[in-house]
Design a protein around this motif. Structure first.
Motif, PDB file in Angstrom:
ATOM      1  N   ASN A   1      10.047   7.660  -5.259  1.00  0.00           N
ATOM      2  CA  ASN A   1      10.564   9.473  -4.999  1.00  0.00           C
ATOM      3  C   ASN A   1       9.936  10.072  -6.331  1.00  0.00           C
ATOM      4  OD1 ASN A   1      10.342   8.063  -2.397  1.00  0.00           O
ATOM      5  ND2 ASN A   1      11.899   7.807  -2.501  1.00  0.00           N
ATOM      6  N   LEU A   2      10.792  10.115  -7.066  1.00  0.00           N
ATOM      7  CA  LEU A   2      10.637  10.330  -8.171  1.00  0.00           C
ATOM      8  C   LEU A   2       9.540  10.418  -9.094  1.00  0.00           C
ATOM      9  CD1 LEU A   2      12.315  12.619 -10.111  1.00  0.00           C
ATOM     10  CD2 LEU A   2      12.631  10.440 -11.797  1.00  0.00           C
ATOM     11  N   HIS A   3       8.599   9.879  -8.986  1.00  0.00           N
ATOM     12  CA  HIS A   3       7.433  10.237  -9.270  1.00  0.00           C
ATOM     13  C   HIS A   3       6.483  10.677  -8.171  1.00  0.00           C
ATOM     14  CE1 HIS A   3       3.275   8.296  -9.912  1.00  0.00           C
ATOM     15  NE2 HIS A   3       3.690   7.914 -11.856  1.00  0.00           N
ATOM     16  N   GLY A   4       6.596  10.811  -7.027  1.00  0.00           N
ATOM     17  CA  GLY A   4       5.998  11.213  -6.024  1.00  0.00           C
ATOM     18  C   GLY A   4       6.219  12.744  -6.012  1.00  0.00           C
ATOM     19  N   TYR A   5       7.799  12.967  -5.865  1.00  0.00           N
ATOM     20  CA  TYR A   5       8.565  14.797  -6.494  1.00  0.00           C
ATOM     21  C   TYR A   5       7.503  15.020  -7.732  1.00  0.00           C
ATOM     22  CZ  TYR A   5      11.257  18.276  -7.418  1.00  0.00           C
ATOM     23  OH  TYR A   5      11.725  19.866  -7.849  1.00  0.00           O
ATOM     24  N   LEU A   6       7.784  14.455  -8.816  1.00  0.00           N
ATOM     25  CA  LEU A   6       7.207  14.793  -9.888  1.00  0.00           C
ATOM     26  C   LEU A   6       5.255  14.943  -9.918  1.00  0.00           C
ATOM     27  CD1 LEU A   6       8.510  12.756 -12.478  1.00  0.00           C
ATOM     28  CD2 LEU A   6       8.898  15.230 -11.963  1.00  0.00           C
ATOM     29  N   GLN A   7       4.656  14.753  -8.583  1.00  0.00           N
ATOM     30  CA  GLN A   7       3.662  14.886  -9.091  1.00  0.00           C
ATOM     31  C   GLN A   7       3.370  15.884  -8.354  1.00  0.00           C
ATOM     32  OE1 GLN A   7       2.143  10.517  -7.023  1.00  0.00           O
ATOM     33  NE2 GLN A   7       0.390  11.360  -7.585  1.00  0.00           N
TER      34      GLN A   7
ATOM     35  N   ALA B   1      -1.458  24.926  -9.280  1.00  0.00           N
ATOM     36  CA  ALA B   1      -1.857  25.434  -7.984  1.00  0.00           C
ATOM     37  C   ALA B   1      -2.002  26.773  -8.185  1.00  0.00           C
ATOM     38  CB  ALA B   1      -1.902  25.198  -6.517  1.00  0.00           C
ATOM     39  N   LYS B   2      -0.629  27.228  -8.180  1.00  0.00           N
ATOM     40  CA  LYS B   2       0.132  28.651  -9.548  1.00  0.00           C
ATOM     41  C   LYS B   2      -0.698  29.424 -10.303  1.00  0.00           C
ATOM     42  CE  LYS B   2       4.896  27.372  -8.322  1.00  0.00           C
ATOM     43  NZ  LYS B   2       5.912  28.068  -9.069  1.00  0.00           N
ATOM     44  N   LYS B   3      -1.209  28.829 -11.304  1.00  0.00           N
ATOM     45  CA  LYS B   3      -1.874  28.295 -12.557  1.00  0.00           C
ATOM     46  C   LYS B   3      -3.569  29.110 -12.409  1.00  0.00           C
ATOM     47  CE  LYS B   3       2.482  28.721 -15.064  1.00  0.00           C
ATOM     48  NZ  LYS B   3       2.822  30.479 -14.595  1.00  0.00           N
ATOM     49  N   ILE B   4      -4.260  28.271 -11.432  1.00  0.00           N
ATOM     50  CA  ILE B   4      -5.345  28.296 -11.783  1.00  0.00           C
ATOM     51  C   ILE B   4      -6.616  28.376 -10.238  1.00  0.00           C
ATOM     52  CG2 ILE B   4      -5.526  25.633 -11.552  1.00  0.00           C
ATOM     53  CD1 ILE B   4      -7.083  25.509 -14.110  1.00  0.00           C
ATOM     54  N   ASP B   5      -6.822  29.117 -10.131  1.00  0.00           N
ATOM     55  CA  ASP B   5      -7.407  29.419  -9.412  1.00  0.00           C
ATOM     56  C   ASP B   5      -9.578  28.482  -9.341  1.00  0.00           C
ATOM     57  OD1 ASP B   5      -8.576  30.797 -11.084  1.00  0.00           O
ATOM     58  OD2 ASP B   5      -8.179  32.977  -9.470  1.00  0.00           O
ATOM     59  N   ASP B   6     -10.075  27.748 -10.592  1.00  0.00           N
ATOM     60  CA  ASP B   6     -10.852  27.878 -10.548  1.00  0.00           C
ATOM     61  C   ASP B   6     -11.070  26.595  -9.834  1.00  0.00           C
ATOM     62  OD1 ASP B   6     -13.796  27.142 -10.417  1.00  0.00           O
ATOM     63  OD2 ASP B   6     -13.725  27.024 -12.083  1.00  0.00           O
ATOM     64  N   GLY B   7     -12.210  25.527  -9.275  1.00  0.00           N
ATOM     65  CA  GLY B   7     -11.668  24.301  -9.020  1.00  0.00           C
ATOM     66  C   GLY B   7     -10.727  23.613  -8.263  1.00  0.00           C
ATOM     67  N   ASP B   8     -10.646  21.808  -8.164  1.00  0.00           N
ATOM     68  CA  ASP B   8     -10.250  21.435  -7.322  1.00  0.00           C
ATOM     69  C   ASP B   8      -9.091  20.802  -8.504  1.00  0.00           C
ATOM     70  OD1 ASP B   8     -11.318  22.407  -4.666  1.00  0.00           O
ATOM     71  OD2 ASP B   8     -12.773  21.764  -5.496  1.00  0.00           O
ATOM     72  N   ILE B   9      -7.468  20.576  -7.561  1.00  0.00           N
ATOM     73  CA  ILE B   9      -6.724  20.147  -8.213  1.00  0.00           C
ATOM     74  C   ILE B   9      -5.986  18.207  -6.946  1.00  0.00           C
ATOM     75  CG2 ILE B   9      -4.039  19.629  -8.467  1.00  0.00           C
ATOM     76  CD1 ILE B   9      -4.521  22.763  -8.169  1.00  0.00           C
ATOM     77  N   LEU B  10      -6.723  16.970  -7.736  1.00  0.00           N
ATOM     78  CA  LEU B  10      -6.832  16.217  -7.233  1.00  0.00           C
ATOM     79  C   LEU B  10      -5.477  15.206  -6.993  1.00  0.00           C
ATOM     80  CD1 LEU B  10     -10.362  15.549  -8.505  1.00  0.00           C
ATOM     81  CD2 LEU B  10     -10.030  16.563  -6.002  1.00  0.00           C
ATOM     82  N   VAL B  11      -5.295  14.220  -6.579  1.00  0.00           N
ATOM     83  CA  VAL B  11      -3.843  13.439  -6.463  1.00  0.00           C
ATOM     84  C   VAL B  11      -4.857  11.930  -6.930  1.00  0.00           C
ATOM     85  CG1 VAL B  11      -2.186  15.181  -5.758  1.00  0.00           C
ATOM     86  CG2 VAL B  11      -3.433  13.358  -5.016  1.00  0.00           C
ATOM     87  N   GLU B  12      -4.014  10.988  -7.244  1.00  0.00           N
ATOM     88  CA  GLU B  12      -5.181   9.813  -7.785  1.00  0.00           C
ATOM     89  C   GLU B  12      -6.281   9.629  -6.789  1.00  0.00           C
ATOM     90  OE1 GLU B  12      -2.426   7.025  -6.877  1.00  0.00           O
ATOM     91  OE2 GLU B  12      -0.678   8.434  -7.002  1.00  0.00           O
ATOM     92  N   THR B  13      -6.851   9.871  -8.837  1.00  0.00           N
ATOM     93  CA  THR B  13      -8.495  10.104  -8.775  1.00  0.00           C
ATOM     94  C   THR B  13      -8.561   9.120  -9.379  1.00  0.00           C
ATOM     95  OG1 THR B  13      -7.701  12.027  -9.189  1.00  0.00           O
ATOM     96  CG2 THR B  13      -9.524  11.437  -9.743  1.00  0.00           C
ATOM     97  N   SER B  14      -9.411   8.249  -9.139  1.00  0.00           N
ATOM     98  CA  SER B  14      -9.966   7.116  -9.422  1.00  0.00           C
ATOM     99  C   SER B  14     -11.250   7.394 -10.903  1.00  0.00           C
ATOM    100  CB  SER B  14     -10.555   6.003  -8.650  1.00  0.00           C
ATOM    101  OG  SER B  14     -11.236   6.331  -8.029  1.00  0.00           O
ATOM    102  N   ILE B  15     -11.060   6.693 -11.860  1.00  0.00           N
ATOM    103  CA  ILE B  15     -11.825   6.599 -13.222  1.00  0.00           C
ATOM    104  C   ILE B  15     -12.336   5.556 -13.649  1.00  0.00           C
ATOM    105  CG2 ILE B  15     -12.429   8.395 -15.247  1.00  0.00           C
ATOM    106  CD1 ILE B  15      -9.892   9.894 -14.326  1.00  0.00           C
TER     107      ILE B  15
END
Length: 158
Positions: free
Chosen positions: A34-40, A48-62
């Motif tokens: 749960n700590l891991h998820g909280y930090l994510q 989101a507060k600091k960047i307004d261009d582009g997209d924020i993604l989670v659990e992104t496969s590369i």
């Protein structure tokens, strides 16, 4: 095993932890606390507060040279999203890849992920430890602050 097989396997769909593929195509599973998820989530909120261009993604496969790795949080420019959409896995890393380090992660694993994401096109890779300390890396090595998101805090409240 291929990433498309992992995504289609009904047995793997509801697992409560992250799955990656190692260079041999074997599944590597990392239970997330749960700590891991909280930090994510805190990283996403701060981004989101600091960047307004582009997209924020989670659990992104590369797709990397050592098979598919899954970054905990990423930021992708609108140009990246325009080019790759939501292709899975991405053939190239988004500009910013962030890993939340679990207690079971070794320095070797973290250093390898930094190298793999940078080799696949990331401009920066951040590592957030379980205490909320954020470290920033680019092709030149560790840097004092992000060039992509200037002023991003070096510590996330836990």
């Amino acid at each position: 095993m291929e990433w498309s097989q992992v995504l289609q396997d009904p047995v793997l769909k509801e697992l409560p932890y992250k799955i990656e593929l190692n260079e041999d195509g074997n599944i590597v599973m990392s239970p997330a606390s749960n700590l891991h998820g909280y930090l994510q989530s805190r990283l996403v909120m701060e981004l989101a507060k600091k960047i307004d261009d582009g997209d924020i993604l989670v659990e992104t496969s590369i797709q990397t040279s050592k098979n598919v790795k899954v970054a905990d949080v990423c930021w992708a420019s609108s140009q990246f999203i325009e080019k790759f959409g939501f292709e899975t896995p991405y053939p190239k890393a988004p500009e910013l890849c962030i890993e939340v380090r679990s207690p079971s992660n070794t320095d070797r694993e973290m250093n390898e992920k930094i190298e793999l994401y940078l080799a696949k096109g990331a401009l920066e890779v951040w590592i957030c430890d379980s205490e909320g300390l954020v470290r920033f890396f680019c092709h030149e090595g560790e840097i004092a602050e992000s060039g992509i998101v200037p002023g991003f805090p070096t510590h996330i409240r836990v």
